[in-house]
Design a protein around this motif. Sequence first.
Motif: not given
Length: 238
Positions: A36-44
């Motif tokens: 699990r990893v946050e989409p917003e973190v991955l986007n940045r």
Amino acid sequence: MLRLRLLTWDVKETLLRLRQPPGLSYAAEARAHGVRVEPEVLNRAFQEVYRDQSRLFPNYGQGRGLSSQQWWLDVVTQTFRRAGVREERILTPVAEKLYRDFCSARNWEELPGARETLRLCSQRGFRMGVVSNFDNRLENILTQCHLRQHFEFVLTSEAVGFAKPDRRIFERALRLGGVSPEQAAHIGDDYSRDYRAARAVGMHSFLLRAPGQGEEPEVPPEHILPTLGHLLALIEKG
């Protein structure tokens, strides 16, 4: 009316766009592998890694010993690492799956008016081609999105070896189209890589720019496309 014979098209953010931000697709694939990893973190992380990779290895590593597939696999794995993912065992299978997925219509959608505008341009007798800073998956993406049949040729920066705004990719398109620059127009969403670069080789060009998206002072209003549906009217007016 402009005496045009050839229209060349950018693709990303002109004819097609991603259905969702990369971070959402990346997060979903990680979840399928139990991470699990946050989409917003991955986007940045993706935006930072993509910018760095493009600077270090421009045009998908052309001339630097990389294939575009390896270039993208590196981007994906570095994105996950920068987002704090430590499960190294999942990175390669996740990256390979995402590389395949982004070659399909499930991740791409047409911009409003794209299909209808291309159909009408074909009906009017315009010859058409693609000039895109994209890797070699583009042919397949256009086919899957049912747009490939409109184009006589698809020039990607990977295949040609030059990326817009390099004039040589536009000159190649003009040779393939068998026309002089003043008989051709390029349509795209980027001021320097599309609009200005095409005009630098003597082509006409139109900038796709929705109202409120920012203005380029050097672009006359008659060269601005608020939507793709405005194209034929502007050509006929010109």
